[in-house]
Design a protein around this motif. Structure first.
Motif, mmCIF file in Angstrom:
data_model
loop_
_atom_site.group_PDB
_atom_site.id
_atom_site.type_symbol
_atom_site.label_atom_id
_atom_site.label_comp_id
_atom_site.label_asym_id
_atom_site.label_seq_id
_atom_site.Cartn_x
_atom_site.Cartn_y
_atom_site.Cartn_z
ATOM 1 N N PRO A 10 1.022 -1.287 -0.238
ATOM 2 C CA PRO A 10 0.442 -0.223 -0.014
ATOM 3 C C PRO A 10 0.949 1.270 0.104
ATOM 4 O O PRO A 10 0.482 2.260 -0.500
ATOM 5 N N ASP A 11 2.131 1.001 0.611
ATOM 6 C CA ASP A 11 2.492 2.496 0.806
ATOM 7 C C ASP A 11 3.220 2.737 -0.755
ATOM 8 O O ASP A 11 3.767 4.042 -1.356
ATOM 9 N N LEU A 12 4.160 1.823 -0.880
ATOM 10 C CA LEU A 12 4.596 1.772 -2.229
ATOM 11 C C LEU A 12 4.380 2.212 -3.246
ATOM 12 O O LEU A 12 4.339 3.002 -4.483
ATOM 13 N N GLU A 13 2.685 1.948 -3.274
ATOM 14 C CA GLU A 13 2.012 1.726 -4.130
ATOM 15 C C GLU A 13 1.754 3.402 -4.559
ATOM 16 O O GLU A 13 1.247 3.784 -4.947
ATOM 17 N N ARG A 14 1.727 4.071 -2.858
ATOM 18 C CA ARG A 14 0.748 5.380 -2.802
ATOM 19 C C ARG A 14 2.578 6.193 -3.765
ATOM 20 O O ARG A 14 1.747 6.875 -4.127
ATOM 21 N N LEU A 15 2.941 5.568 -3.259
ATOM 22 C CA LEU A 15 4.310 6.849 -3.728
ATOM 23 C C LEU A 15 4.699 6.336 -4.347
ATOM 24 O O LEU A 15 5.753 6.867 -5.567
ATOM 25 N N GLY A 16 3.650 5.746 -6.208
ATOM 26 C CA GLY A 16 3.852 5.181 -6.922
ATOM 27 C C GLY A 16 5.633 4.403 -7.063
ATOM 28 O O GLY A 16 6.323 4.912 -8.152
ATOM 29 N N VAL A 64 11.586 4.376 7.249
ATOM 30 C CA VAL A 64 10.841 4.986 7.041
ATOM 31 C C VAL A 64 9.905 5.139 5.416
ATOM 32 O O VAL A 64 10.414 6.269 5.777
ATOM 33 N N LEU A 65 9.045 4.277 4.937
ATOM 34 C CA LEU A 65 8.457 5.187 3.810
ATOM 35 C C LEU A 65 7.774 6.547 4.684
ATOM 36 O O LEU A 65 7.265 6.437 5.474
ATOM 37 N N GLN A 66 8.075 7.418 3.277
ATOM 38 C CA GLN A 66 7.559 8.802 3.445
ATOM 39 C C GLN A 66 5.403 8.378 3.866
ATOM 40 O O GLN A 66 5.479 7.537 3.196
ATOM 41 N N GLY A 67 4.956 8.627 5.058
ATOM 42 C CA GLY A 67 3.085 8.162 5.139
ATOM 43 C C GLY A 67 3.325 6.852 5.603
ATOM 44 O O GLY A 67 1.985 7.063 6.215
ATOM 45 N N ALA A 122 12.741 10.264 16.349
ATOM 46 C CA ALA A 122 12.962 11.161 16.029
ATOM 47 C C ALA A 122 13.889 11.423 14.532
ATOM 48 O O ALA A 122 15.078 10.248 13.892
ATOM 49 N N PRO A 123 12.942 11.878 13.847
ATOM 50 C CA PRO A 123 13.163 12.077 12.172
ATOM 51 C C PRO A 123 14.870 12.973 11.955
ATOM 52 O O PRO A 123 15.204 13.537 12.986
ATOM 53 N N GLU A 124 16.027 12.064 11.381
ATOM 54 C CA GLU A 124 17.971 13.145 11.044
ATOM 55 C C GLU A 124 17.237 13.475 10.144
ATOM 56 O O GLU A 124 17.774 14.598 9.762
ATOM 57 N N ARG A 125 16.580 12.890 9.247
ATOM 58 C CA ARG A 125 16.951 13.197 7.559
ATOM 59 C C ARG A 125 15.423 12.819 6.594
ATOM 60 O O ARG A 125 15.147 11.610 7.228
ATOM 61 N N GLU A 126 15.360 13.480 5.908
ATOM 62 C CA GLU A 126 14.787 13.062 4.817
ATOM 63 C C GLU A 126 15.121 13.420 3.210
ATOM 64 O O GLU A 126 15.201 13.766 2.929
ATOM 65 N N ASP A 127 13.690 12.597 2.982
ATOM 66 C CA ASP A 127 13.924 12.496 1.426
ATOM 67 C C ASP A 127 12.480 12.038 0.355
ATOM 68 O O ASP A 127 11.407 12.092 1.333
ATOM 69 N N VAL A 160 11.051 10.000 -0.595
ATOM 70 C CA VAL A 160 10.619 8.455 -0.435
ATOM 71 C C VAL A 160 10.604 7.725 1.112
ATOM 72 O O VAL A 160 9.597 7.563 2.169
ATOM 73 N N ASP A 161 11.911 8.197 1.614
ATOM 74 C CA ASP A 161 11.923 7.848 2.986
ATOM 75 C C ASP A 161 12.747 8.540 4.064
ATOM 76 O O ASP A 161 12.664 9.700 3.960
ATOM 77 N N VAL A 162 11.958 8.327 5.903
ATOM 78 C CA VAL A 162 12.384 9.211 6.719
ATOM 79 C C VAL A 162 13.422 8.429 7.434
ATOM 80 O O VAL A 162 12.914 7.714 7.526
#
Length: 154
Positions: free
Chosen positions: A32-38, A119-122, A135-140, A142-144
């Motif tokens: 589901p998450d990968l489909e949401r992110l295309g 972890v995947l965004q969203g 806690a988040p360190e960095r994100e792009d 696709v990933d947090v």
């Protein structure tokens, strides 16, 4: 390793034979998450687990006598990496993920080691990690990338 017969699940060390059931659980858990992110690819979602699989760092979650999930805690130079934490959709919502994560973090806290993960965004899994002190360190896009210091601080 650990047992929780009240909820009908247990943990055991992984073996090389567990890789294919785990690849299938990963595909179902992440779809589901990968489909949401295309970004869903039927082959790649399984192959990434196969390529990185290290049974010596992996624990299998069994429920009802069958493989129902997995988690890896891989040591690195300055921390542990929490990887491949997947539960089959049929066992989610029973507190298993929380119990598994709590046990792993008690171990890393006792060793005084930070834990990192991505972890995947969203992803809904992010809230589980945040409740446990990540806690988040960095994100792009696709990933947090998250970190948890010993004792739950960030």
């Amino acid at each position: 390793m650990s047992a929780n017969t009240l909820q009908g699940w247990r943990l055991r060390p992984a073996t090389s034979e567990d890789v294919e059931p785990m690849a299938e659980i990963r595909a179902a858990a992440m779809r589901p998450d990968l489909e949401r992110l295309g970004r869903y690819d039927e082959h790649r979602v399984r192959q990434r687990l196969r390529d990185a699989y290290a049974p010596e760092y992996t624990t299998v979650v069994e429920a009802g006598g069958a493989v129902a999930g997995c988690v890896a805690l891989r040591p690195s130079e300055d921390c542990f990496w929490l990887e491949h934490f997947y539960l089959a959709p049929r066992v989610r919502g029973r507190g298993i993920g929380t119990a598994v994560l709590t046990g792993l973090l008690a171990r890393t806290d006792a060793e005084g080691a930070p834990v990192r993960l991505n972890v995947l965004q969203g992803s809904a899994a992010r809230s589980l990690y945040e409740r446990h002190g990540f806690a988040p360190e960095r994100e792009d896009p696709v990933d947090v990338f998250m970190v948890r210091l010993p004792g739950g601080g960030s």
